[in-house]
Structure formats: structure tokens, C-alpha cells
Write a protein that holds these residues in place. Structure first.
Motif, PDB file in Angstrom:
ATOM      1  N   ASP A  18       0.920  -1.297  -0.126  1.00 21.26           N
ATOM      2  CA  ASP A  18      -0.026  -0.129   0.049  1.00 21.26           C
ATOM      3  C   ASP A  18       0.733   1.156  -0.105  1.00 21.26           C
ATOM      4  O   ASP A  18       0.526   2.224  -0.712  1.00 21.26           O
ATOM      5  CB  ASP A  18      -0.895  -0.045   0.951  1.00 21.26           C
ATOM      6  CG  ASP A  18      -2.177  -0.949   0.888  1.00 21.26           C
ATOM      7  OD1 ASP A  18      -2.127  -1.375  -0.139  1.00 21.26           O
ATOM      8  OD2 ASP A  18      -2.793  -1.359   2.159  1.00 21.26           O
ATOM      9  N   TYR A  21       4.970   3.225  -3.055  1.00 22.52           N
ATOM     10  CA  TYR A  21       5.009   4.354  -3.862  1.00 22.52           C
ATOM     11  C   TYR A  21       5.804   5.726  -2.906  1.00 22.52           C
ATOM     12  O   TYR A  21       6.584   6.394  -3.396  1.00 22.52           O
ATOM     13  CB  TYR A  21       4.185   4.865  -4.877  1.00 22.52           C
ATOM     14  CG  TYR A  21       4.364   5.906  -5.712  1.00 22.52           C
ATOM     15  CD1 TYR A  21       5.060   5.587  -6.985  1.00 22.52           C
ATOM     16  CD2 TYR A  21       3.686   7.108  -5.764  1.00 22.52           C
ATOM     17  CE1 TYR A  21       5.663   6.743  -7.681  1.00 22.52           C
ATOM     18  CE2 TYR A  21       4.383   8.180  -6.565  1.00 22.52           C
ATOM     19  CZ  TYR A  21       5.102   8.103  -7.393  1.00 22.52           C
ATOM     20  OH  TYR A  21       5.480   8.892  -8.427  1.00 22.52           O
ATOM     21  N   HIS A  63       0.821   8.337   2.280  1.00 21.94           N
ATOM     22  CA  HIS A  63      -0.081   7.416   1.489  1.00 21.94           C
ATOM     23  C   HIS A  63      -1.745   7.947   1.847  1.00 21.94           C
ATOM     24  O   HIS A  63      -2.540   7.977   1.227  1.00 21.94           O
ATOM     25  CB  HIS A  63       0.093   6.134   1.808  1.00 21.94           C
ATOM     26  CG  HIS A  63      -0.974   5.111   1.440  1.00 21.94           C
ATOM     27  ND1 HIS A  63      -1.007   4.782   0.077  1.00 21.94           N
ATOM     28  CD2 HIS A  63      -1.797   4.369   1.988  1.00 21.94           C
ATOM     29  CE1 HIS A  63      -2.035   3.927  -0.316  1.00 21.94           C
ATOM     30  NE2 HIS A  63      -2.608   3.795   0.842  1.00 21.94           N
ATOM     31  N   GLU A  67      -2.055  10.336  -1.283  1.00 20.87           N
ATOM     32  CA  GLU A  67      -2.264   9.529  -2.517  1.00 20.87           C
ATOM     33  C   GLU A  67      -3.680   8.905  -2.354  1.00 20.87           C
ATOM     34  O   GLU A  67      -4.496   8.834  -3.331  1.00 20.87           O
ATOM     35  CB  GLU A  67      -1.542   8.172  -2.252  1.00 20.87           C
ATOM     36  CG  GLU A  67      -0.251   8.156  -2.635  1.00 20.87           C
ATOM     37  CD  GLU A  67       0.525   7.080  -2.688  1.00 20.87           C
ATOM     38  OE1 GLU A  67       0.109   6.005  -3.155  1.00 20.87           O
ATOM     39  OE2 GLU A  67       1.677   6.910  -1.963  1.00 20.87           O
ATOM     40  N   ARG A  68      -4.391   8.610  -1.184  1.00 24.00           N
ATOM     41  CA  ARG A  68      -5.710   7.988  -1.235  1.00 24.00           C
ATOM     42  C   ARG A  68      -6.780   9.002  -1.619  1.00 24.00           C
ATOM     43  O   ARG A  68      -7.455   8.689  -2.452  1.00 24.00           O
ATOM     44  CB  ARG A  68      -6.157   7.277   0.295  1.00 24.00           C
ATOM     45  CG  ARG A  68      -5.173   6.300   0.925  1.00 24.00           C
ATOM     46  CD  ARG A  68      -5.392   5.057  -0.079  1.00 24.00           C
ATOM     47  NE  ARG A  68      -6.515   4.400   0.375  1.00 24.00           N
ATOM     48  CZ  ARG A  68      -7.134   3.302  -0.163  1.00 24.00           C
ATOM     49  NH1 ARG A  68      -6.447   2.783  -1.338  1.00 24.00           N
ATOM     50  NH2 ARG A  68      -7.972   2.411   0.209  1.00 24.00           N
ATOM     51  N   ILE A  71      -6.492   9.151  -5.395  1.00 19.95           N
ATOM     52  CA  ILE A  71      -7.009   7.919  -5.959  1.00 19.95           C
ATOM     53  C   ILE A  71      -8.599   7.868  -6.097  1.00 19.95           C
ATOM     54  O   ILE A  71      -9.381   7.563  -6.850  1.00 19.95           O
ATOM     55  CB  ILE A  71      -6.595   6.467  -5.004  1.00 19.95           C
ATOM     56  CG1 ILE A  71      -5.029   6.363  -5.267  1.00 19.95           C
ATOM     57  CG2 ILE A  71      -7.335   5.268  -5.392  1.00 19.95           C
ATOM     58  CD1 ILE A  71      -4.380   5.410  -4.505  1.00 19.95           C
ATOM     59  N   GLU A  72      -9.331   8.234  -4.954  1.00 21.11           N
ATOM     60  CA  GLU A  72     -10.735   8.405  -4.806  1.00 21.11           C
ATOM     61  C   GLU A  72     -11.330   9.196  -5.692  1.00 21.11           C
ATOM     62  O   GLU A  72     -12.148   9.190  -6.434  1.00 21.11           O
ATOM     63  CB  GLU A  72     -11.091   8.604  -3.481  1.00 21.11           C
ATOM     64  CG  GLU A  72     -10.897   7.645  -2.546  1.00 21.11           C
ATOM     65  CD  GLU A  72     -11.459   6.279  -2.831  1.00 21.11           C
ATOM     66  OE1 GLU A  72     -12.645   6.185  -3.317  1.00 21.11           O
ATOM     67  OE2 GLU A  72     -10.839   5.214  -2.673  1.00 21.11           O
ATOM     68  N   GLY A  74      -9.867  10.349  -8.711  1.00 22.40           N
ATOM     69  CA  GLY A  74      -9.513   9.970  -9.844  1.00 22.40           C
ATOM     70  C   GLY A  74     -10.619   8.864 -10.328  1.00 22.40           C
ATOM     71  O   GLY A  74     -11.150   8.979 -11.322  1.00 22.40           O
ATOM     72  N   ARG A  75     -11.211   7.975  -9.297  1.00 25.51           N
ATOM     73  CA  ARG A  75     -12.065   6.966  -9.549  1.00 25.51           C
ATOM     74  C   ARG A  75     -13.536   7.719  -9.739  1.00 25.51           C
ATOM     75  O   ARG A  75     -14.147   7.250 -10.780  1.00 25.51           O
ATOM     76  CB  ARG A  75     -12.143   6.203  -8.376  1.00 25.51           C
ATOM     77  CG  ARG A  75     -11.267   4.958  -8.225  1.00 25.51           C
ATOM     78  CD  ARG A  75     -11.532   4.177  -7.104  1.00 25.51           C
ATOM     79  NE  ARG A  75     -10.293   3.153  -6.892  1.00 25.51           N
ATOM     80  CZ  ARG A  75     -10.017   2.689  -6.139  1.00 25.51           C
ATOM     81  NH1 ARG A  75     -10.588   2.859  -4.673  1.00 25.51           N
ATOM     82  NH2 ARG A  75      -8.873   1.956  -6.035  1.00 25.51           N
TER      83      ARG A  75
END
Length: 90
Positions: A18, A21, A63, A67-68, A71-72, A74-75
Motif C-alpha cells: 500500500d 510508492y 499515503h 495518495e488515497r 485515488i478516490e 480519480g475514480r
């Protein structure tokens, strides 16, 4: 390390996959800085342990705080621009 999040997957490999990166980005600058500053004061072994703990903690924080959310986001964006499925009545 991201070989899938299967049920029963061990916690350490999942944790490292997780944060991999973030860990990749900061391990050099932060870890080497801590080693360089503390090596002469507390010895290499102790400085290495502190560097490892600091790098893992910082990678985890990055992260979850950087990042999270992206990511959300982007979804959400990718689902918004997905073409609608056509329903064929038959």
C-alpha cells in the motif's frame, strides 16, 4: 509488492504494498538525511533503526493524506466520463 489484496494476505506485505510508492519517493532523501545527521551522535545501527521507523511512518502518512484522496478523486472522475451503457429492449 502489490500482488493482490487476497483474504488472508499477511499484514506486513499488504502494508508495504500500500505504501510502496510513497516509500519509493521518500526513502532516499529522508532516510539518508536522518543517517547523516544522527550517525555521529548515536551510532550507525541506532540511526538506521530511527531512519527506518521515520521513513515508514512518513510514507504511511503521505499515503493516507495525499495518495488515497487523489485515488478516490480519480475514480470519481473516471466514472463520470464513462460512456453510458445502452439498454436494448428485446
Amino acid at each position: 509488492m502489490n500482488y493482490g489484496h487476497h483474504v488472508g494476505m499477511m499484514r506486513l506485505p499488504r502494508f508495504l504494498s500500500d505504501i510502496s510508492y510513497s516509500l519509493y519517493l521518500i526513502h532516499g532523501p529522508v532516510g539518508l538525511l536522518i543517517l547523516a545527521k544522527l550517525h555521529g551522535r548515536i551510532g550507525y545501527g541506532n540511526a538506521a533503526v530511527l531512519a527506518l521507523v521515520a521513513v515508514l511512518a512518513l510514507a504511511y502518512i503521505i499515503h493516507w493524506m495525499v495518495e488515497r484522496p487523489f485515488i478516490e478523486w480519480g475514480r470519481l472522475l473516471s466514472n463520470r466520463f464513462r460512456p453510458a451503457q445502452r439498454v436494448v429492449a428485446g
